[in-house]
Design a protein around this motif. Sequence first.
Motif, PDB file in Angstrom:
ATOM      1  N   GLY A  23     -31.485  14.883  33.395  1.00  0.00           N
ATOM      2  CA  GLY A  23     -32.091  15.060  34.963  1.00  0.00           C
ATOM      3  C   GLY A  23     -33.178  16.191  34.800  1.00  0.00           C
ATOM      4  O   GLY A  23     -33.220  16.917  33.867  1.00  0.00           O
ATOM      5  N   GLY A  24     -33.936  16.304  35.816  1.00  0.00           N
ATOM      6  CA  GLY A  24     -34.736  17.071  36.299  1.00  0.00           C
ATOM      7  C   GLY A  24     -36.029  17.484  35.189  1.00  0.00           C
ATOM      8  O   GLY A  24     -36.703  18.224  35.204  1.00  0.00           O
ATOM      9  N   GLY A  26     -38.733  15.510  35.425  1.00  0.00           N
ATOM     10  CA  GLY A  26     -39.993  15.178  36.251  1.00  0.00           C
ATOM     11  C   GLY A  26     -40.048  13.564  36.512  1.00  0.00           C
ATOM     12  O   GLY A  26     -41.187  13.257  36.870  1.00  0.00           O
ATOM     13  N   LYS A  27     -39.013  13.192  36.294  1.00  0.00           N
ATOM     14  CA  LYS A  27     -38.832  11.387  36.588  1.00  0.00           C
ATOM     15  C   LYS A  27     -39.579  11.007  38.040  1.00  0.00           C
ATOM     16  O   LYS A  27     -40.554  10.282  37.771  1.00  0.00           O
ATOM     17  CB  LYS A  27     -37.628  10.877  36.374  1.00  0.00           C
ATOM     18  N   SER A  28     -39.097  11.554  38.981  1.00  0.00           N
ATOM     19  CA  SER A  28     -39.563  11.263  40.301  1.00  0.00           C
ATOM     20  C   SER A  28     -41.030  11.547  40.548  1.00  0.00           C
ATOM     21  O   SER A  28     -41.896  10.978  41.132  1.00  0.00           O
ATOM     22  CB  SER A  28     -38.692  11.719  41.446  1.00  0.00           C
ATOM     23  N   ASN A  56     -34.762  10.955  46.228  1.00  0.00           N
ATOM     24  CA  ASN A  56     -35.783  12.031  46.734  1.00  0.00           C
ATOM     25  C   ASN A  56     -37.121  11.762  47.104  1.00  0.00           C
ATOM     26  O   ASN A  56     -38.120  12.414  47.111  1.00  0.00           O
ATOM     27  CB  ASN A  56     -35.552  13.375  45.975  1.00  0.00           C
ATOM     28  N   ALA A 133     -30.781  10.034  36.711  1.00  0.00           N
ATOM     29  CA  ALA A 133     -30.594  10.403  35.354  1.00  0.00           C
ATOM     30  C   ALA A 133     -29.439   9.990  34.806  1.00  0.00           C
ATOM     31  O   ALA A 133     -28.742   9.393  35.460  1.00  0.00           O
ATOM     32  CB  ALA A 133     -30.772  11.749  35.425  1.00  0.00           C
ATOM     33  N   ASN A 182     -42.968  15.246  29.022  1.00  0.00           N
ATOM     34  CA  ASN A 182     -43.334  16.082  30.152  1.00  0.00           C
ATOM     35  C   ASN A 182     -43.423  17.603  29.808  1.00  0.00           C
ATOM     36  O   ASN A 182     -42.518  17.670  28.592  1.00  0.00           O
ATOM     37  CB  ASN A 182     -42.683  15.793  31.159  1.00  0.00           C
ATOM     38  N   SER A 221     -47.575  22.504  34.414  1.00  0.00           N
ATOM     39  CA  SER A 221     -48.508  23.304  35.230  1.00  0.00           C
ATOM     40  C   SER A 221     -47.853  23.779  36.785  1.00  0.00           C
ATOM     41  O   SER A 221     -47.379  22.750  37.296  1.00  0.00           O
ATOM     42  CB  SER A 221     -49.513  22.226  35.268  1.00  0.00           C
ATOM     43  N   SER A 225     -45.797  21.907  39.968  1.00  0.00           N
ATOM     44  CA  SER A 225     -44.677  22.347  41.025  1.00  0.00           C
ATOM     45  C   SER A 225     -44.819  22.813  42.373  1.00  0.00           C
ATOM     46  O   SER A 225     -44.230  22.383  43.318  1.00  0.00           O
ATOM     47  CB  SER A 225     -44.015  23.597  40.551  1.00  0.00           C
TER      48      SER A 225
HETATM   49  N1  LIG Z   1     -45.133  19.120  34.128  1.00  0.00           N
HETATM   50  C1  LIG Z   1     -44.580  19.911  35.011  1.00  0.00           C
HETATM   51  N2  LIG Z   1     -45.059  21.055  35.305  1.00  0.00           N
HETATM   52  C2  LIG Z   1     -44.529  21.973  36.116  1.00  0.00           C
HETATM   53  N3  LIG Z   1     -43.517  21.476  37.084  1.00  0.00           N
HETATM   54  C3  LIG Z   1     -43.160  20.087  36.788  1.00  0.00           C
HETATM   55  C4  LIG Z   1     -43.594  19.477  35.899  1.00  0.00           C
HETATM   56  N4  LIG Z   1     -43.115  18.122  36.225  1.00  0.00           N
HETATM   57  C5  LIG Z   1     -42.211  18.164  37.089  1.00  0.00           C
HETATM   58  N5  LIG Z   1     -42.146  19.574  37.567  1.00  0.00           N
HETATM   59  C6  LIG Z   1     -41.423  20.001  38.548  1.00  0.00           C
HETATM   60  O1  LIG Z   1     -39.891  20.061  37.888  1.00  0.00           O
HETATM   61  C7  LIG Z   1     -38.886  19.902  39.250  1.00  0.00           C
HETATM   62  C8  LIG Z   1     -38.108  18.406  38.674  1.00  0.00           C
HETATM   63  O2  LIG Z   1     -39.037  17.492  38.743  1.00  0.00           O
HETATM   64  P1  LIG Z   1     -38.576  15.777  39.578  1.00  0.00           P
HETATM   65  O3  LIG Z   1     -37.529  16.157  40.675  1.00  0.00           O
HETATM   66  O4  LIG Z   1     -39.528  14.886  39.416  1.00  0.00           O
HETATM   67  O5  LIG Z   1     -37.505  15.650  38.133  1.00  0.00           O
HETATM   68  P2  LIG Z   1     -36.366  14.422  37.909  1.00  0.00           P
HETATM   69  O6  LIG Z   1     -36.176  14.172  36.619  1.00  0.00           O
HETATM   70  O7  LIG Z   1     -36.818  13.413  38.975  1.00  0.00           O
HETATM   71  O8  LIG Z   1     -34.999  15.034  38.580  1.00  0.00           O
HETATM   72  P3  LIG Z   1     -33.684  14.217  39.018  1.00  0.00           P
HETATM   73  O9  LIG Z   1     -33.052  14.152  37.684  1.00  0.00           O
HETATM   74  O10 LIG Z   1     -33.006  15.280  39.835  1.00  0.00           O
HETATM   75  O11 LIG Z   1     -33.952  13.155  39.577  1.00  0.00           O
HETATM   76  C9  LIG Z   1     -40.037  19.727  40.254  1.00  0.00           C
HETATM   77  O12 LIG Z   1     -39.940  20.766  41.083  1.00  0.00           O
HETATM   78  C10 LIG Z   1     -41.482  19.292  39.954  1.00  0.00           C
HETATM   79  O13 LIG Z   1     -42.351  19.901  40.915  1.00  0.00           O
END
Ligand SMILES: Nc1ncnc2c1ncn2[C@@H]1O[C@H](COP(=O)(O)OP(=O)(O)OP(=O)(O)O)[C@@H](O)[C@H]1O
Length: 262
Positions: A23-24, A26-28, A56, A133, A182, A221, A225
């Motif tokens: 999880g977390g 950056g998928k979404s 989300n 995730a 990512n 980057s 965020s």
């Molecule tokens: N390349 C990047 N550089 C900086 N921040 C990033 C980058 N990719 C994602 N983020 C930040 O990381 C955080 C998590 O991203 P995101 O919510 O898209 O993850 P996710 O995989 O969808 O999480 P989840 O498992 O909760 O669904 C967010 O705050 C997003 O802005």
Amino acid sequence: MTKEGVQYGSSKSKLLTITSGKGGVGKSTFTANIAYLLSKRGYKVAVIDADIGLANMQVLFNVRPVHTIFDYIEAKAELSDVIMQTPYYNVYLLAGKSGYSYANHSNSFVLTRVVSDVVALNEFDYVLIDTGAGLNDYVKEFLKISDNILALTTTDPSALTDVYALMKMLSKDKNSLMLCFNHTKTAKIGFSIAKSLENLAKKNRLNTNFMLEYIGNVSSSSTISTTGRLRKLFAYEFENETVTTELEMVIDEVLKKMNGGL
Ligand SMILES: Nc1ncnc2c1ncn2[C@@H]1O[C@H](COP(=O)(O)OP(=O)(O)OP(=O)(O)O)[C@@H](O)[C@H]1O
């Protein structure tokens, strides 16, 4: 197409499922920005928020859905009521529900029916699914119906362990998995880690017909965020930034794999 993949029939809609083990990662964020960049290329795109219980996508698109996919499943709304326009031209969202208890839907296939129904509308060029995730039954069900799967990971060892678990599972009945990194500065890093994962797959004798396809990387980057916090899409706000160019290159690869060309 694998035998369980969504039958496109005469539909023009192509399905792309975006997942991650961990999880977390950056998928979404990727899903929303890929949807926007596809629309910029002239495609009409629907995003299905299939992150059951932790949806989300409405936050990323900065919209307030009136109906969610669960309203459709429970016959409280028509599919057309659930498909909502986002602030981005030709990008539509089918929202999930955060904090929703899905105990009523013990058969995970009821959720994937939404996907088949959206594809059957023949309205969208691309239908993107943002899975949750991990590898729970819901995620597995969405993966089962998808022939184009993009896994997003970081170089973090725990994220890579999860990607390998995903490869192991998919290698049983899928032909390929697209892998994107990512928070990874250079394509070289991603490429060499993808090679190591491939070698591990060979060593452990995973199905040799299964291919891991490295499709690119996006750097870390503050642009990403910050725009995320402001409920904006980085690819829209900063179209000339490195990270947007990197994601464009990922999309070029995805389209090549899905269509054999751009
Ligand atoms: N390349 C990047 N550089 C900086 N921040 C990033 C980058 N990719 C994602 N983020 C930040 O990381 C955080 C998590 O991203 P995101 O919510 O898209 O993850 P996710 O995989 O969808 O999480 P989840 O498992 O909760 O669904 C967010 O705050 C997003 O802005």
